[in-house]
Motif scaffolding. Structure first.
Motif, short mmCIF file in Angstrom:
data_model
loop_
_atom_site.label_atom_id
_atom_site.label_comp_id
_atom_site.label_asym_id
_atom_site.label_seq_id
_atom_site.Cartn_x
_atom_site.Cartn_y
_atom_site.Cartn_z
N VAL A 36 -75.18 87.57 35.61
CA VAL A 36 -74.37 86.37 35.84
C VAL A 36 -74.66 85.31 34.80
O VAL A 36 -73.74 84.72 34.22
CB VAL A 36 -74.61 85.84 37.28
CG1 VAL A 36 -73.96 84.47 37.47
CG2 VAL A 36 -74.09 86.84 38.30
N ALA A 37 -75.94 85.07 34.53
CA ALA A 37 -76.30 84.03 33.56
C ALA A 37 -75.80 84.36 32.16
O ALA A 37 -75.21 83.51 31.48
CB ALA A 37 -77.81 83.83 33.54
N LEU A 38 -76.01 85.59 31.73
CA LEU A 38 -75.60 85.95 30.37
C LEU A 38 -74.08 86.01 30.24
O LEU A 38 -73.52 85.53 29.25
CB LEU A 38 -76.24 87.27 29.93
CG LEU A 38 -76.03 87.65 28.47
CD1 LEU A 38 -76.48 86.53 27.52
CD2 LEU A 38 -76.74 88.94 28.15
N ALA A 39 -73.39 86.54 31.22
CA ALA A 39 -71.92 86.57 31.17
C ALA A 39 -71.37 85.14 31.08
O ALA A 39 -70.42 84.89 30.34
CB ALA A 39 -71.35 87.30 32.38
N GLY A 40 -71.97 84.24 31.82
CA GLY A 40 -71.53 82.84 31.76
C GLY A 40 -71.70 82.24 30.37
O GLY A 40 -70.85 81.48 29.91
N GLU A 41 -72.79 82.60 29.70
CA GLU A 41 -73.04 82.09 28.35
C GLU A 41 -72.10 82.71 27.32
O GLU A 41 -71.73 82.06 26.34
CB GLU A 41 -74.49 82.35 27.94
CG GLU A 41 -75.52 81.59 28.74
CD GLU A 41 -75.50 80.09 28.46
OE1 GLU A 41 -75.13 79.68 27.34
OE2 GLU A 41 -75.87 79.33 29.38
N LEU A 42 -71.71 83.97 27.53
CA LEU A 42 -70.88 84.67 26.55
C LEU A 42 -69.38 84.49 26.77
O LEU A 42 -68.58 84.80 25.89
CB LEU A 42 -71.21 86.17 26.55
CG LEU A 42 -72.65 86.56 26.21
CD1 LEU A 42 -72.80 88.06 26.22
CD2 LEU A 42 -73.09 85.96 24.89
N ALA A 43 -69.01 83.97 27.92
CA ALA A 43 -67.60 83.93 28.32
C ALA A 43 -66.69 83.18 27.35
O ALA A 43 -65.54 83.57 27.15
CB ALA A 43 -67.46 83.33 29.71
N ASP A 44 -67.19 82.13 26.71
CA ASP A 44 -66.30 81.35 25.83
C ASP A 44 -66.17 81.95 24.42
O ASP A 44 -65.41 81.43 23.60
CB ASP A 44 -66.73 79.89 25.76
CG ASP A 44 -68.01 79.67 24.99
OD1 ASP A 44 -68.60 80.64 24.45
OD2 ASP A 44 -68.45 78.50 24.92
N GLY A 45 -66.90 83.02 24.13
CA GLY A 45 -66.77 83.70 22.85
C GLY A 45 -67.49 83.06 21.68
O GLY A 45 -67.35 83.52 20.54
N SER A 46 -68.28 82.02 21.90
CA SER A 46 -68.92 81.33 20.78
C SER A 46 -70.25 81.95 20.35
O SER A 46 -70.73 81.67 19.25
CB SER A 46 -69.15 79.86 21.14
OG SER A 46 -70.09 79.75 22.18
N VAL A 47 -70.84 82.79 21.18
CA VAL A 47 -72.13 83.41 20.85
C VAL A 47 -71.89 84.66 20.00
O VAL A 47 -71.11 85.52 20.37
CB VAL A 47 -72.93 83.77 22.12
CG1 VAL A 47 -74.20 84.53 21.78
CG2 VAL A 47 -73.26 82.51 22.91
#
Length: 186
Positions: A36-47
């Motif tokens: 959940v934490a990592l998906a939330g961080e990656l969701a906007d495509g900026s990483v």
């Protein structure tokens, strides 16, 4: 880190005590929290890249060529050890920085401190065990983001391993991870 598109991740705050001056994310312990934490961080495509630093248990047998408690290893293959149905192995796609220190790690939602569990996990072909790695790799694979996982063993995942002692050990290991980070990942 060389750019702001790299995300540094730890599962537990004790593993990150030496990184107070470096931007990072604490995902929480276990596969669900990690996902959940990592998906939330990656969701906007900026990483553009994820680096995971942390601790793991050693599942090799005494007397074997098992990982050292004072060496940082790069995880290049992940398996699940607590899932009853076959699940695909997951290989992080980030650059291999430690070709001589590559390991397979098993992930499960349990702190392994039992000889029977350790023997089972070792029989699956793993050298290390943690509670988040497979989830991180699965999420990065789904988002097509390169992942590097670097782990330093905290214990031998046997009856001598204590979750009560882990917090203090993880804090100590954080400083070894920081030295590695500054030398190899900045």
């Amino acid at each position: 880190m060389s750019d702001n598109k790299t995300l540094l991740v730890f599962a537990h705050s004790d593993e990150a005590v030496a990184f107070t001056d470096v931007e990072h994310v604490i995902s929480g312990v276990g596969k669900v929290n990690a996902s959940v934490a990592l998906a939330g961080e990656l969701a906007d495509g900026s990483v553009e890249r994820v680096i995971v630093l942390g601790t793991a248990g050693v599942v090799g047998h005494a007397g074997e060529d098992r990982p050292s408690l004072d060496t940082i290893y790069q995880v290049t293959k992940l398996i699940q050890h607590d899932f009853p149905l076959p699940s695909a192995d997951v290989d992080p796609t980030g650059e291999v920085l430690l070709p001589e220190l590559q390991v397979t790690m098993a992930t499960g939602d349990v702190f392994v401190s039992d000889d029977e569990q350790r023997i089972h996990i070792s029989g699956l072909g793993a050298s290390l065990v943690d509670m988040e790695g497979y989830a991180y790799a699965s999420i990065c694979q789904r988002f097509n983001v390169p992942l590097q996982i670097f782990k330093i063993p905290s214990d031998y995942a046997d009856s001598s391993a204590s979750i009560d002692d882990w917090d203090e050990i993880a804090k100590q290991k954080s400083f070894q991870l920081r030295e590695f980070f500054d030398k190899n990942l900045r």
